[in-house]
Design an enzyme around this catalytic site. Structure first.
Site, PDB file in Angstrom:
ATOM      1  CD  GLU A  15      -3.163   0.523   0.190  1.00 44.22           C
ATOM      2  OE1 GLU A  15      -2.619   1.545  -0.300  1.00 44.22           O
ATOM      3  OE2 GLU A  15      -4.368   0.273   0.033  1.00 44.22           O
ATOM      4  CG  ASN A 143      -8.613   2.391   0.367  1.00 45.09           C
ATOM      5  OD1 ASN A 143      -7.403   2.587   0.477  1.00 45.09           O
ATOM      6  ND2 ASN A 143      -9.177   1.250   0.715  1.00 45.09           N
ATOM      7  CG  ASP A 193      -7.259  -0.357  -2.180  1.00 53.35           C
ATOM      8  OD1 ASP A 193      -6.619   0.535  -1.576  1.00 53.35           O
ATOM      9  OD2 ASP A 193      -7.357  -1.513  -1.742  1.00 53.35           O
TER      10      ASP A 193
END
Length: 290
Positions: A15, A143, A193
């Site tokens: 991430e 997100n 995301d």
């Protein structure tokens, strides 16, 4: 526009990729592995933390702001030393940090969520001029935090709602009014995301479970998408010498028998012009903070 492997290490939950525009260097995280990763040409770099870390902004050539489950930290790249800037839900053991990004005004937005995705346990905060302010709450998986090229609006999502939201910002970067739906991905059963914005104001969104980054126009229409081998594509970042490269993290988390392609970090050369991430402005020298 086929994706290639930028880094073959397999993150549990890759991430928060960040291209440092002065260092010409990509940084990213394995949230579950509690690691910050990077590389310089063929040299792999890794810093191990004792808590979850998830997102970063750059402060200067040798410093990052790093978001962890307990705070926002000044991180010295050459030494690995860190110093607390401000606590972030440090008294709540249920939550950790998740997606975050610097805004055009020098602030930093950061989302929190339950470590087990507990419903509505998270929130989105903004750090600006030394102060951390909660902007939105009752969020399960925050997100898609990103910003329009001129800084007049912000985008974000709660992944489980399958909607990317937008909200107008005042000249200092604070939200004006209530967030509105920008893109509703529920009809296609897609889960947003991480996201970034290119120089044309288009949104590039990594879509969990789809192995792709989709590019949407400023009015929310799908333009094209870029596939990656990582099924759980998690977050993109512009970088490279001309900002025509999109780096994409991915995750092994949630896959019963992940292949070697999962959890890797990918790179794609695209035609649209990317933008450098703005610096986070601390204003008060870190050594003078209480």
């Amino acid at each position: 526009m086929s994706a290639t492997v930028f880094d073959s290490r397999n993150s549990i939950l890759g991430e928060g990729p960040l291209w440092h525009p002065f260092r010409k260097q990509l940084f990213w995280f394995d949230i579950i592995g509690k690691k910050l990763l990077s590389r310089i040409e063929n040299t792999e770099l890794e810093w191990q933390f004792d808590e979850h870390v998830s997102a970063a902004g750059w402060i200067d050539h040798d410093s990052l702001l790093i978001a962890s489950e307990t705070g926002l930290w000044h991180f010295a790249i050459p030494t690995g030393e860190r110093e607390l800037i401000v606590p972030l839900e440090a008294d709540n053991p249920i939550t950790r940090s998740n997606d975050g990004r610097a805004d055009r005004q020098g602030g930093f937005w950061i989302g929190t969520m339950g470590k087990n995705a507990e419903p509505n346990a998270g929130a989105i905060y903004r750090f600006f001029k030394g102060e951390l302010v909660k902007l939105f709450d009752n969020i399960t998986i925050p997100n898609s935090i990103c910003f329009s090229p001129n800084g007049d609006r912000a985008y974000f999502a709660c992944t489980l709602t399958q909607k990317i939201m937008q909200v107008l910002l005042d000249p200092d970067g604070w939200p004006i009014g209530e967030p509105q739906v920008f893109i509703d991905l529920a009809p296609e059963d897609l889960y947003p995301d991480g996201s970034i914005v290119d120089g044309d104001g288009c949104i590039l969104n990594a879509q969990w479970g789809e192995g792709r980054v989709a590019r949407y126009s400023p009015n929310g229409s799908l333009i094209e998408f870029y596939p990656v081998a990582g099924v759980h594509s998690s977050c993109p970042a512009f970088g490279g010498h001309d900002f025509h490269t999109v780096f994409v993290t991915s995750a092994c988390e949630g896959l019963d028998e992940p292949s070697l392609d999962q959890g890797r970090t990918y790179q794609i050369s695209i035609n649209s012009q990317g933008m450098a991430e703005p610096a986070v402005e601390l204003l008060v020298p870190i050594s003078h903070r209480p």
